[in-house]
Motif scaffolding. Structure first.
Motif, PDB file in Angstrom:
ATOM      1  N   VAL A   1       0.838  -1.199   0.000  1.00  0.00           N
ATOM      2  CA  VAL A   1       0.000   0.000   0.000  1.00  0.00           C
ATOM      3  C   VAL A   1       0.877   1.254   0.000  1.00  0.00           C
ATOM      4  O   VAL A   1       0.652   2.192  -0.776  1.00  0.00           O
ATOM      5  N   VAL A   2       1.889   1.264   0.873  1.00  0.00           N
ATOM      6  CA  VAL A   2       2.757   2.440   0.954  1.00  0.00           C
ATOM      7  C   VAL A   2       3.429   2.676  -0.403  1.00  0.00           C
ATOM      8  O   VAL A   2       3.522   3.820  -0.881  1.00  0.00           O
ATOM      9  N   ALA A   3       3.831   1.592  -1.072  1.00  0.00           N
ATOM     10  CA  ALA A   3       4.505   1.709  -2.371  1.00  0.00           C
ATOM     11  C   ALA A   3       3.595   2.338  -3.437  1.00  0.00           C
ATOM     12  O   ALA A   3       4.074   2.950  -4.392  1.00  0.00           O
ATOM     13  N   MET A   4       2.265   2.197  -3.255  1.00  0.00           N
ATOM     14  CA  MET A   4       1.319   2.766  -4.233  1.00  0.00           C
ATOM     15  C   MET A   4       1.357   4.295  -4.257  1.00  0.00           C
ATOM     16  O   MET A   4       0.803   4.914  -5.166  1.00  0.00           O
ATOM     17  N   PHE A   5       1.955   4.897  -3.237  1.00  0.00           N
ATOM     18  CA  PHE A   5       1.892   6.358  -3.126  1.00  0.00           C
ATOM     19  C   PHE A   5       3.219   7.043  -3.426  1.00  0.00           C
ATOM     20  O   PHE A   5       3.345   8.240  -3.246  1.00  0.00           O
TER      21      PHE A   5
END
Ligand code: BES
Ligand code: MN
Ligand code: ZN
Length: 535
Positions: free
Chosen positions: A221-225
């Motif tokens: 999820v963090v990588a999506m941003f």
């Protein structure tokens, strides 16, 4: 993702493989057979070509109406007919998509029809269409709906296939009149952001549970941003213990993969309003010691669909650059039975100090969300929306194509219903029913109990969550247990994850972000505080 582009040249001259056009269902004959009913010849009643189809048929000197009648094409929403052009134009095939009854056609019809076109054209590389021009609706909204339908309809999840089925569609060109070009371009851009975010949520939900256990899910999820103006914070098990997140820890303690809380914050300079979104992120729900039967477990990798939708919404909001602060709080845990799992009758102490007796370890969503809601409330937002695959009872009530909304403010619930209708993601309100059933959440051994029997199960879930939010802040709870997953294809969806309610939330936040004006105060204003006026 399929590329969308815009052209102002006539549709009939498009340099593509397929031209996609619309046709309405034949007008229904009146039951008493009055004189207005047209006489019919041939095998069926004549469909009514939409304006885009008319132009193309004229340019090609093709009797498209006659061809469709001969094929028995009924023009129902999403129905497809493929008519060869015999090379009178560059395209080799005209794909005609049904738009149903003209009087009932709206942007939802365009979205569904466009998804059908995407599926019908999966073996063609380039497609041109004028579908966004066939209804008397604002050009930007029509283009957004068609764009969303094309992008959602062409979604495929093939990461785990050794030999993925071919999907050749690369580009769809929306042909617009020059005066509508900029509106169509804006609609297409919004569609790309909103449908792109929705498809990301679908990817997360479709992912097998072994590849999204809480620590890995949080990282993903963090990588999506990356590259976006969003700050991510992840609380690991130690931080959760320090912070007193007893609900999340209690649900996660049966798994060898520890739980996480992910906070994603988008706060553009000058934003005056703050929306907090809270998502249920159970990466797999076995039920825990209150183990589910095997069949009920088959779709339980989708029990993080609320978390997926709220982070997808945040991504859409950040990509659109909306002038509103949004924080997404994801409560992430894996609900498994083991020697370390929470027992039935164990008492958990939630982040705000409330104690809960766990009557059923399968009612775990409300335990992680209680902590998530307290975390969100402490950030001081103007409104809180939580999203969760919370109860089978919501599916019993509204089935698998409508989400339940329960709010502490009727006006707020109505706004979300309206946003859902505009987005093609139906929701319907159930009452919070505090006076009637509020007592049922009271515990015997602890402050609260986590289940209250079969009746009104979706409402019980909301009443439990309400204890962690109160009435000082406008709050809505979306129970997406039904529509998060499509058991069979419907509307714009293929089988599998739907990404619901990413589009609804983005649509509602877009309106909420707009500065209120005198004559449009209604849809933009802050939800009014809950009213308990006597009747
Ligand atoms: N994740 C389920 C709810 C669910 C059911 C989602 C069907 C999608 C499809 C939830 O955690 C759950 O198990 N709820 C229980 C609550 C009950 C024990 C009070 C339920 O609905 O049976
Ligand atoms: Mn459960
Ligand atoms: Zn669950």
């Amino acid at each position: 993702m399929v590329t969308l582009s815009v052209s102002t040249s006539p549709l009939s001259t498009a340099e593509v493989d397929v031209v996609a056009v619309g046709a309405f269902a034949p007008p229904q004959p009146t039951p008493d057979g009055d004189g207005d009913t047209p006489r019919v010849t041939g095998t069926g009643r004549a469909v009514e070509l939409a304006a885009d189809a008319d132009d193309v048929a004229d340019a090609m000197a093709l009797d498209l109406e006659g061809e469709l009648r001969a094929m028995g094409f009924d023009g129902s929403v999403g129905a497809i007919a493929k008519v060869p052009t015999r090379r009178s134009v560059r395209a080799s095939v005209i794909v005609v998509v049904g738009l149903g009854d003209r009087a009932r056609a709206d942007t939802a019809t365009l979205r569904t029809a466009a998804a059908s076109v995407a599926n019908a054209c999966e073996r063609s590389t380039r497609v041109a269409t004028g579908l966004h021009t066939v209804l008397d609706v604002e050009a930007e909204r029509a283009a957004q709906a068609v764009g969303e339908g094309l992008l959602l309809g062409s979604y495929r999840f093939t990461n785990y296939r050794s030999d993925p089925a071919a999907f050749d569609l690369e580009e769809v060109v929306l042909h617009a009149r020059p005066e509508a070009e900029s509106a169509v371009r804006r609609g297409v851009e919004v569609a790309q952001v909103v449908a792109g975010a929705t498809n990301l949520a679908r990817d997360l939900v479709n992912l097998p549970p072994q590849d999204k256990r809480p620590p890995a899910f949080a990282d993903r999820v963090v990588a999506m941003f990356e590259g976006l103006d969003v700050t991510a914070t992840v609380l690991d098990e130690d931080a959760l213990r320090d912070g007193g997140y007893g609900g999340i820890l209690g649900v996660g303690q049966g798994s060898s993969a520890p739980p996480r809380l992910v906070e994603l914050r988008y706060a553009p300079r000058g934003a005056e309003r703050h929306v907090a979104l809270v998502g249920k992120g159970i990466t797999f729900d076995s039920g825990g010691l209150s183990l589910k039967p095997s069949v009920s477990m088959e779709t339980m990798k989708s029990d993080m669909a609320g978390a997926a939708a709220v982070c997808a919404t945040l991504r859409a909001v950040a990509e659109l650059g909306l002038p509103v602060a949004v924080t997404a709080v994801l409560a992430v845990a894996e609900n498994l039975p083991s020697g370390t799992a929470t027992r039935v009758s164990d008492v958990l102490t939630m982040k705000d100090g409330t104690t809960v007796e766990v009557i059923n370890t399968d009612a775990e969503g409300r335990l992680v969300l209680g902590d998530g809601l307290v975390h969100a409330r402490e950030l001081g937002p103007d409104v809180i929306i939580d999203v969760a695959t919370l109860t089978g009872a919501a599916v019993v009530a509204l089935g698998d194509r409508m989400s339940v909304v329960i709010a502490n403010d009727d006006g707020f619930a109505a706004q979300l219903v309206a946003a859902g209708r505009r987005s093609g993601e139906p929701l319907w309100p159930l009452p919070l029913a505090k006076d009637e059933y509020g007592q049922r959440v009271e515990g015997h051994i602890a402050d609260l109990r986590n289940t209250g029997g079969r009746p009104a199960g979706a409402i019980f879930g909301a009443l439990f969550l309400h204890r962690f939010v109160g009435d000082e802040i406008a709050w809505a709870h979306l129970d997406i247990a039904g529509p998060a997953w499509a058991a069979e294809p419907w509307g714009v969806f293929g089988k599998g994850a739907t990404g619901v309610p990413t589009r609804t939330l983005t649509e509602w936040i877009r309106r909420f972000a707009e500065p209120p004006t005198a004559d449009t105060i209604q849809p933009h204003d802050l939800p009014t505080p809950p009213s308990h006026a006597p009747v």
